[in-house]
Scaffold this active site. Structure first.
Site, PDB file in Angstrom:
ATOM      1  CG  HIS A 175       4.207  -1.761   7.995  1.00 54.92           C
ATOM      2  ND1 HIS A 175       3.545  -1.384   6.861  1.00 54.92           N
ATOM      3  CD2 HIS A 175       4.400  -3.103   7.873  1.00 54.92           C
ATOM      4  CE1 HIS A 175       3.332  -2.447   6.108  1.00 54.92           C
ATOM      5  NE2 HIS A 175       3.851  -3.508   6.681  1.00 54.92           N
ATOM      6  CE  LYS A 179       7.530  -5.725   7.213  1.00 57.83           C
ATOM      7  NZ  LYS A 179       6.533  -6.698   7.627  1.00 57.83           N
ATOM      8  CD  GLU A 213       1.329  -7.997   0.092  1.00 60.39           C
ATOM      9  OE1 GLU A 213       0.789  -8.035   1.201  1.00 60.39           O
ATOM     10  OE2 GLU A 213       1.098  -7.115  -0.756  1.00 60.39           O
ATOM     11  CG  HIS A 237       6.112  -0.781   2.109  1.00 61.18           C
ATOM     12  ND1 HIS A 237       5.993   0.036   3.200  1.00 61.18           N
ATOM     13  CD2 HIS A 237       4.877  -1.314   1.914  1.00 61.18           C
ATOM     14  CE1 HIS A 237       4.739  -0.001   3.652  1.00 61.18           C
ATOM     15  NE2 HIS A 237       4.044  -0.806   2.881  1.00 61.18           N
TER      16      HIS A 237
HETATM   17  C1  BG6 Z   1       0.716  -2.229   3.121  1.00 62.49           C
HETATM   18  C2  BG6 Z   1      -0.013  -2.338   1.808  1.00 62.49           C
HETATM   19  O1  BG6 Z   1       1.392  -1.016   3.218  1.00 62.49           O
HETATM   20  O2  BG6 Z   1       1.650  -3.300   3.240  1.00 62.49           O
HETATM   21  C3  BG6 Z   1      -0.707  -3.684   1.676  1.00 62.49           C
HETATM   22  O3  BG6 Z   1      -0.976  -1.294   1.717  1.00 62.49           O
HETATM   23  C4  BG6 Z   1       0.280  -4.811   1.920  1.00 62.49           C
HETATM   24  O4  BG6 Z   1      -1.321  -3.818   0.398  1.00 62.49           O
HETATM   25  C5  BG6 Z   1       1.045  -4.579   3.212  1.00 62.49           C
HETATM   26  O5  BG6 Z   1      -0.453  -6.011   1.992  1.00 62.49           O
HETATM   27  C6  BG6 Z   1       2.173  -5.599   3.345  1.00 62.49           C
HETATM   28  O6  BG6 Z   1       2.745  -5.499   4.617  1.00 62.49           O
HETATM   29  P1  BG6 Z   1       3.462  -6.755   5.275  1.00 62.49           P
HETATM   30  O7  BG6 Z   1       4.125  -6.226   6.490  1.00 62.49           O
HETATM   31  O8  BG6 Z   1       2.377  -7.752   5.551  1.00 62.49           O
HETATM   32  O9  BG6 Z   1       4.417  -7.258   4.241  1.00 62.49           O
END
Ligand code: BG6
Length: 486
Positions: A175, A179, A213, A237
């Site tokens: 994902h 972004k 995070e 990511h």
């Molecule tokens: C996910 C992870 O792929 O991405 C999670 O499994 C993480 O642990 C999340 O919290 C973070 O995504 P974003 O878009 O909130 O930074």
């Protein structure tokens, strides 16, 4: 997009569906991007979830949409597209046949099968899709990470899916690629001549890619304790972001060209093995600490275990062995329960080769290009300029700012919305090819092996901080420091 489509969510009552997929689909309705007649079919195993699905969907939208986004008339419209469907993915029974009949009632439509389920049941799900003749030329399958646990398991999962779907119909989601600023990174690099000449070892000192995070386990203890930060965030990511920063210009903005360039970067990543791993990586695990004035528990307390070696933080130094990036360190960092939620890429330029101002003019800060993906999406270039408040020749850092939330007031970015619509439109540019997944694992596996065979344990860091101090040393050794947001 004017043709109605069907999206079938396997794992309709799961966390991903409630937190990300339903809000993303709601936004397609709110923005008028969901063609009339399109169906969202949420498959749930538990009959209670099927019976109460609409209420749960309303509750999920209220909880996960941002303030002011939830509008009851739009939610009603959304619910008209939504249906719940009882299905036990693993049992080849009448319910699969019912699903086939439901979908065949609109046989010519694009069908998106979204596997928001554990990878252990991807295989049986695809097998039943095939057995009940649910796969046709208009079908695509979207698969969520984690794609495997290591190279071998990722390969096995990819093989299983490939038995039933052609690679061109497989959409592997990361994902982060949805972004907006990530796409802007490519626009920035490949449409502005100034950057092409300032994008290599001659001018760049190092690159930092950091995703911090503030959340902890969020009810995913079982999964997370098995995975850890390296598998959960770096394998996918962070390595994807690294590829986009480091890759050569694709011949065209089309999926095959972009993916080919990303694979070249992954191939050029210098392998980390044995002692190199211990020298170039830092693992951490949070203990109780303060976040915004509130005491939050440590990892072990959240997990409910007396001990665990799982890393909730990782920082590492990587090198890309090719002409463009020779000797430029790439620092990657991610962690849970850190001081701030932030994802950013910092391109740190070298110092000027010769200083012409005397010391009284002040210190020179090297230029930085800061590409921020969240919490807000912005691009900033820091430079040195004259302080206009004084007649003396004083230098100070100044910034050129491009803040997308300010520029585009209505801008409501949602990576999942974008990626779902791309899958419907058969645009795989922002999805991951099988080769990328397997190359990424091939780089990650030896790191995990070295950690496992060492007696070292993760360094502890207090929740609400920027991670263990040892991660600062990774950069300090090379005369640099982490750029921490805020
Ligand atoms: C996910 C992870 O792929 O991405 C999670 O499994 C993480 O642990 C999340 O919290 C973070 O995504 P974003 O878009 O909130 O930074």
């Amino acid at each position: 997009m004017s043709q109605p489509f069907d999206i079938v969510i396997f794992g309709g009552a799961g966390d991903l569906a409630y937190r990300k997929l339903l809000p993303a689909l709601y936004r397609t309705v709110a923005e008028g991007k969901l063609p009339n007649g399109s169906r969202m079919i949420a498959c749930c195993r538990n009959p209670d979830d099927v019976a109460t699905y609409h209420e749960k969907a309303y509750a999920a939208l209220r909880e996960h949409l941002s303030e002011g986004e939830y509008k009851s008339d739009c939610a009603k419209q959304f619910q008209q597209h939504l249906q719940s469907f009882e299905l036990d993915i693993g049992s080849a029974d009448q319910r699969w046949q019912n699903m086939a009949e439901l979908l065949d009632s609109e046989a010519d439509r694009v069908r998106v099968y979204y596997l928001a389920i554990p990878p252990t049941i991807f295989g049986v799900c695809c097998q039943n899709l095939h057995a009940f003749k649910l796969i046709n030329a208009n079908s695509r399958v979207v698969v969520e990470k984690p794609l495997g646990y290591n190279a071998a398991s990722a390969n096995a999962i990819n093989e299983e899916i490939a038995r039933y779907f052609d690679e061109s119909a497989i959409y592997r989601i990361d994902h982060y690629l949805g972004k907006e600023t990530v796409q802007n990174l490519m626009a920035l690099r490949f449409t502005n001549v100034i950057f092409e000449h300032l994008w290599d070892a001659k001018t760049i000192d190092h690159v930092q890619i950091s995703i911090s995070e503030t959340v902890g386990l969020e009810g995913r203890a079982g999964f997370y304790n098995e995975a850890g930060a390296l598998r959960d965030m770096v394998q996918n990511h962070l390595l994807q972001l690294l590829c986009l920063v480091a890759m050569e210009s694709p011949h065209k903005m089309k999926a095959s060209s972009i993916r080919a360039e990303k694979v070249k970067v992954l191939e050029a990543l210098r392998p980390l093995r044995g002692d190199d791993v211990l020298r170039n990586t830092v693992r951490g695990q949070y203990v109780a600490g303060n976040h915004k004035g509130k005491l939050v528990p440590g990892y072990l307390e959240e997990l409910g275990e007396a001990s665990s070696n799982t890393e909730t933080f990782v920082a590492l130094r990587a090198h890309i062995d090719n002409w463009r990036w020779a000797r430029v360190p790439f620092y990657l960092r991610t962690g849970k329960r850190m001081k701030q939620r932030c994802a950013e890429i910092v391109i740190q330029y070298k110092e000027v080769s010769h200083r012409v101002y005397d010391a009284e003019a002040g210190a020179l800060t090297p230029n930085r290009l800061i590409i921020r993906l969240q919490p807000e999406e912005s691009i900033q270039l820091t430079m040195m300029a004259k302080d206009l408040d004084t007649l003396d020749m004083r230098l100070q850092p100044a910034a050129l700012n491009l803040n997308f939330s300010d520029t585009y007031k209505r801008f409501k970015s949602d990576a999942y919305k974008r990626l779902i619509l791309d899958a419907v439109a058969a645009n795989p540019s922002l999805f991951i090819h099988r080769d990328e997944v397997e190359h990424a694992w091939a780089w990650i596996d030896p790191i995990i092996e070295a950690w496992q065979s060492s007696d070292d344990t993760p360094h502890l860091y207090r929740a609400g901080t920027w991670g263990p101090p040892e991660s600062d040393e990774l950069l300090a050794e090379y005369g640099s420091a982490w750029f921490n947001a805020g």
